[in-house]
Design a protein around this motif. Structure first.
Motif, PDB file in Angstrom:
ATOM      1  N   SER A   3      17.738   4.350  65.049  1.00  0.00           N
ATOM      2  CA  SER A   3      18.543   3.162  65.368  1.00  0.00           C
ATOM      3  C   SER A   3      19.632   3.489  66.375  1.00  0.00           C
ATOM      4  CB  SER A   3      19.165   2.592  64.083  1.00  0.00           C
ATOM      5  OG  SER A   3      20.052   3.552  63.505  1.00  0.00           O
ATOM      6  N   LYS A   4      20.247   4.656  66.237  1.00  0.00           N
ATOM      7  CA  LYS A   4      21.272   5.067  67.198  1.00  0.00           C
ATOM      8  C   LYS A   4      20.652   5.346  68.565  1.00  0.00           C
ATOM      9  CE  LYS A   4      24.615   6.981  63.942  1.00  0.00           C
ATOM     10  NZ  LYS A   4      25.390   8.184  63.546  1.00  0.00           N
ATOM     11  N   LEU A   5      19.442   5.923  68.569  1.00  0.00           N
ATOM     12  CA  LEU A   5      18.766   6.168  69.835  1.00  0.00           C
ATOM     13  C   LEU A   5      18.454   4.873  70.562  1.00  0.00           C
ATOM     14  CD1 LEU A   5      16.276   9.051  68.973  1.00  0.00           C
ATOM     15  CD2 LEU A   5      18.313   9.178  70.385  1.00  0.00           C
ATOM     16  N   ASN A   6      18.033   3.864  69.810  1.00  0.00           N
ATOM     17  CA  ASN A   6      17.730   2.569  70.421  1.00  0.00           C
ATOM     18  C   ASN A   6      18.974   1.921  70.993  1.00  0.00           C
ATOM     19  OD1 ASN A   6      15.023   2.773  69.799  1.00  0.00           O
ATOM     20  ND2 ASN A   6      15.273   1.780  67.786  1.00  0.00           N
ATOM     21  N   LYS A   7      20.093   2.016  70.266  1.00  0.00           N
ATOM     22  CA  LYS A   7      21.348   1.448  70.768  1.00  0.00           C
ATOM     23  C   LYS A   7      21.790   2.159  72.049  1.00  0.00           C
ATOM     24  CE  LYS A   7      23.152  -0.104  66.293  1.00  0.00           C
ATOM     25  NZ  LYS A   7      24.231   0.071  65.284  1.00  0.00           N
ATOM     26  N   THR A   8      21.661   3.482  72.059  1.00  0.00           N
ATOM     27  CA  THR A   8      22.043   4.244  73.252  1.00  0.00           C
ATOM     28  C   THR A   8      21.160   3.892  74.442  1.00  0.00           C
ATOM     29  OG1 THR A   8      22.772   6.076  71.837  1.00  0.00           O
ATOM     30  CG2 THR A   8      22.404   6.566  74.163  1.00  0.00           C
ATOM     31  N   SER A   9      19.873   3.742  74.171  1.00  0.00           N
ATOM     32  CA  SER A   9      18.947   3.391  75.244  1.00  0.00           C
ATOM     33  C   SER A   9      19.250   2.017  75.818  1.00  0.00           C
ATOM     34  CB  SER A   9      17.511   3.436  74.703  1.00  0.00           C
ATOM     35  OG  SER A   9      16.597   3.039  75.698  1.00  0.00           O
ATOM     36  N   ASN A  10      19.523   1.056  74.952  1.00  0.00           N
ATOM     37  CA  ASN A  10      19.861  -0.294  75.426  1.00  0.00           C
ATOM     38  C   ASN A  10      21.166  -0.307  76.209  1.00  0.00           C
ATOM     39  OD1 ASN A  10      17.569  -1.341  74.214  1.00  0.00           O
ATOM     40  ND2 ASN A  10      18.627  -1.793  72.277  1.00  0.00           N
ATOM     41  N   ARG A  11      22.138   0.464  75.743  1.00  0.00           N
ATOM     42  CA  ARG A  11      23.418   0.537  76.437  1.00  0.00           C
ATOM     43  C   ARG A  11      23.245   1.152  77.825  1.00  0.00           C
ATOM     44  NH1 ARG A  11      25.845   3.484  73.077  1.00  0.00           N
ATOM     45  NH2 ARG A  11      26.593   1.787  71.728  1.00  0.00           N
ATOM     46  N   GLN A  12      22.395   2.185  77.924  1.00  0.00           N
ATOM     47  CA  GLN A  12      22.147   2.821  79.219  1.00  0.00           C
ATOM     48  C   GLN A  12      21.433   1.872  80.179  1.00  0.00           C
ATOM     49  OE1 GLN A  12      23.330   5.893  79.994  1.00  0.00           O
ATOM     50  NE2 GLN A  12      22.719   5.347  82.073  1.00  0.00           N
ATOM     51  N   LYS A  13      20.520   1.054  79.642  1.00  0.00           N
ATOM     52  CA  LYS A  13      19.839   0.078  80.483  1.00  0.00           C
ATOM     53  C   LYS A  13      20.821  -0.938  81.054  1.00  0.00           C
ATOM     54  CE  LYS A  13      15.336   0.312  78.177  1.00  0.00           C
ATOM     55  NZ  LYS A  13      14.346  -0.422  77.352  1.00  0.00           N
ATOM     56  N   ILE A  14      21.776  -1.366  80.238  1.00  0.00           N
ATOM     57  CA  ILE A  14      22.788  -2.326  80.705  1.00  0.00           C
ATOM     58  C   ILE A  14      23.662  -1.698  81.785  1.00  0.00           C
ATOM     59  CG2 ILE A  14      24.828  -3.649  80.003  1.00  0.00           C
ATOM     60  CD1 ILE A  14      23.503  -3.976  77.254  1.00  0.00           C
ATOM     61  N   ILE A  15      24.040  -0.424  81.580  1.00  0.00           N
ATOM     62  CA  ILE A  15      24.857   0.277  82.575  1.00  0.00           C
ATOM     63  C   ILE A  15      24.098   0.405  83.895  1.00  0.00           C
ATOM     64  CG2 ILE A  15      25.929   2.489  83.141  1.00  0.00           C
ATOM     65  CD1 ILE A  15      26.569   2.807  80.151  1.00  0.00           C
ATOM     66  N   ASN A  16      22.822   0.782  83.810  1.00  0.00           N
ATOM     67  CA  ASN A  16      22.012   0.926  85.022  1.00  0.00           C
ATOM     68  C   ASN A  16      21.857  -0.409  85.747  1.00  0.00           C
ATOM     69  OD1 ASN A  16      21.682   3.633  84.467  1.00  0.00           O
ATOM     70  ND2 ASN A  16      19.686   3.366  83.482  1.00  0.00           N
ATOM     71  N   ARG A  17      21.655  -1.491  84.972  1.00  0.00           N
ATOM     72  CA  ARG A  17      21.500  -2.804  85.586  1.00  0.00           C
ATOM     73  C   ARG A  17      22.784  -3.231  86.279  1.00  0.00           C
ATOM     74  NH1 ARG A  17      20.549  -7.307  81.333  1.00  0.00           N
ATOM     75  NH2 ARG A  17      22.780  -6.873  81.076  1.00  0.00           N
ATOM     76  N   ASN A  18      23.915  -3.011  85.625  1.00  0.00           N
ATOM     77  CA  ASN A  18      25.200  -3.364  86.250  1.00  0.00           C
ATOM     78  C   ASN A  18      25.461  -2.516  87.501  1.00  0.00           C
ATOM     79  OD1 ASN A  18      25.634  -5.218  84.221  1.00  0.00           O
ATOM     80  ND2 ASN A  18      26.901  -3.833  82.982  1.00  0.00           N
ATOM     81  N   ALA A  19      25.069  -1.248  87.422  1.00  0.00           N
ATOM     82  CA  ALA A  19      25.267  -0.376  88.588  1.00  0.00           C
ATOM     83  C   ALA A  19      24.453  -0.871  89.777  1.00  0.00           C
ATOM     84  CB  ALA A  19      24.876   1.056  88.233  1.00  0.00           C
ATOM     85  N   TRP A  20      23.214  -1.253  89.535  1.00  0.00           N
ATOM     86  CA  TRP A  20      22.389  -1.770  90.636  1.00  0.00           C
ATOM     87  C   TRP A  20      22.927  -3.079  91.183  1.00  0.00           C
ATOM     88  CZ3 TRP A  20      19.223   0.567  93.666  1.00  0.00           C
ATOM     89  CH2 TRP A  20      18.544   1.705  93.232  1.00  0.00           C
ATOM     90  N   CYS A  21      23.532  -3.883  90.333  1.00  0.00           N
ATOM     91  CA  CYS A  21      24.133  -5.137  90.808  1.00  0.00           C
ATOM     92  C   CYS A  21      25.271  -4.862  91.782  1.00  0.00           C
ATOM     93  CB  CYS A  21      24.644  -5.958  89.621  1.00  0.00           C
ATOM     94  SG  CYS A  21      23.343  -6.688  88.614  1.00  0.00           S
ATOM     95  N   PHE A  22      26.040  -3.786  91.542  1.00  0.00           N
ATOM     96  CA  PHE A  22      27.134  -3.435  92.441  1.00  0.00           C
ATOM     97  C   PHE A  22      26.622  -2.750  93.712  1.00  0.00           C
ATOM     98  CE2 PHE A  22      29.730  -3.876  88.579  1.00  0.00           C
ATOM     99  CZ  PHE A  22      30.804  -4.596  89.085  1.00  0.00           C
ATOM    100  N   VAL A  23      25.580  -1.928  93.573  1.00  0.00           N
ATOM    101  CA  VAL A  23      25.103  -1.135  94.701  1.00  0.00           C
ATOM    102  C   VAL A  23      24.234  -1.948  95.653  1.00  0.00           C
ATOM    103  CG1 VAL A  23      23.610   0.816  95.303  1.00  0.00           C
ATOM    104  CG2 VAL A  23      25.267   1.047  93.459  1.00  0.00           C
ATOM    105  N   THR A  24      23.461  -2.894  95.136  1.00  0.00           N
ATOM    106  CA  THR A  24      22.476  -3.615  95.940  1.00  0.00           C
ATOM    107  C   THR A  24      23.063  -4.295  97.178  1.00  0.00           C
ATOM    108  OG1 THR A  24      21.067  -3.940  94.009  1.00  0.00           O
ATOM    109  CG2 THR A  24      20.695  -5.393  95.895  1.00  0.00           C
ATOM    110  N   PRO A  25      24.191  -5.037  97.091  1.00  0.00           N
ATOM    111  CA  PRO A  25      24.726  -5.655  98.319  1.00  0.00           C
ATOM    112  C   PRO A  25      25.054  -4.640  99.407  1.00  0.00           C
ATOM    113  CG  PRO A  25      25.749  -6.621  96.375  1.00  0.00           C
ATOM    114  CD  PRO A  25      24.972  -5.446  95.912  1.00  0.00           C
ATOM    115  N   MET A  26      25.696  -3.540  99.043  1.00  0.00           N
ATOM    116  CA  MET A  26      26.031  -2.526 100.041  1.00  0.00           C
ATOM    117  C   MET A  26      24.775  -1.831 100.566  1.00  0.00           C
ATOM    118  SD  MET A  26      28.278  -1.213 101.877  1.00  0.00           S
ATOM    119  CE  MET A  26      29.725  -1.958 101.110  1.00  0.00           C
TER     120      MET A  26
END
Length: 331
Positions: free
Chosen positions: A27-50
């Protein structure tokens, strides 16, 4: 345990954390994985325009540059993306660069840059020696001295163009006040060349001083104290302690100044317009004139490719020298 109509059913207690035989909490692994996916998605949202901006205004133009340098495209006829209606001329555009009239412009650029490089580095080093002194009001003086470095070169060029005006320019007014004749700055080969160099030095001097100040502040004070005990004078300290200790910073300033000297453009365009008699015309101004005045995009692209490779060579030298200095210090 429940008993219904003779049947026995067992209701297991809810399991909060499922673990494998080795004790790993899924359960902790799943939470960590989901959190990392959200971080990666937010990072791409910031990087994509530049990233899109970089691809659109850097990668695509450079790719087109390497295509157009082999053509005689005039910027109007033909399709730049499908290359329909564009004539390929091979190396003819590069052959033009080695004609005497264009080699003279490359020489002008190198000569202007070399003078700015030598004078700028010497003055920057000497002024930085003053800036590191513990004097009251030095912070204000440093700020005032650095201001030209953050100002636009286009604005500075326009201001100096007004100062050099033959009729109402402040320089000629000052000359007349002391009894001298006004000078037609724009028609003088020497004075135009002189002012283009002076403006370039004045604009870049603040940044050069800042780099040398960083280098000087990194020199251990103990070396100067030990030298004073041994009776070493201030000139010997500068020659045997200061200059060797700031050698990495000096190399960095030298290489970056060599790269920057090929970018002289605004002062030539806005003050001298390459004159008089092409005495102040430089390679960047030639590229601008060929592309947007003569509509000779193919030749302008060839000049840009040559300039690009020259800057790349200087950049590679910069990295090599920097790595050698870092490995030398590590040894």
């Amino acid at each position: 345990m429940d008993q219904t109509q003779g049947n026995i059913s067992i209701n297991p207690a809810p399991v909060k954390n499922q673990k494998d035989p080795e004790g790993m909490d899924f359960s902790k692994l799943n939470k960590t994985s989901n959190r990392q996916k959200i971080i990666n998605r937010n990072a791409w949202c910031f990087v994509t325009p530049m990233l899109l901006y970089y691809i659109l205004f850097s990668v695509v133009p450079i790719a087109l540059l390497f295509v157009l340098c082999w053509t005689d495209w005039n910027g109007v006829n033909g399709n730049i993306f499908t290359l329909e209606g564009i004539n390929f001329v091979g190396v003819e555009q590069f052959k033009k660069i080695f004609q005497p009239e264009y080699l003279k412009l490359i020489w002008n650029t190198a000569l202007m840059g070399l003078i700015q490089l030598i004078v700028g580095m010497v003055l920057g080093f000497l002024i930085a020696q003053i800036f590191v002194m513990k004097i009251r009001g030095m912070y204000l003086f440093r700020t005032i001295w650095y201001l030209p470095s953050v100002c636009s070169m286009a604005v500075i060029s326009q201001i100096f163009s007004l100062f050099l005006n033959t009729t109402y320019g402040i320089f000629n007014i000052m000359l007349e006040k002391i009894g001298l004749n006004a000078i037609n700055w724009f028609d003088s080969t020497f004075w135009m060349f002189f002012w283009i160099i002076v403006i370039g030095i004045w604009k870049g001097l603040g940044g050069t001083c800042l780099y040398f100040m960083a280098g000087l502040n990194g020199v251990p004070v103990e070396l100067y104290e030990a030298a004073s005990v041994d009776g070493v004078n201030k000139y010997q300290k500068m020659w045997y302690i200061t200059i060797p200790m700031i050698k990495p910073m000096t190399s960095y300033v030298f290489i970056t100044s060599c790269i920057g000297m090929w970018g002289t453009f605004e002062t030539v365009q806005l003050i001298s317009n390459g004159g008089p008699n092409q005495s102040t015309e430089v390679i960047m101004f030639l590229i601008y004139k060929q592309c947007f005045k003569n509509f000779n995009m193919g030749f302008g692209a060839a000049l840009s490719v040559v300039l690009l490779f020259m800057i790349m060579v200087l950049t590679i030298i910069n990295f090599r020298l920097t790595n050698l200095q870092i490995s030398g210090r590590a040894d």
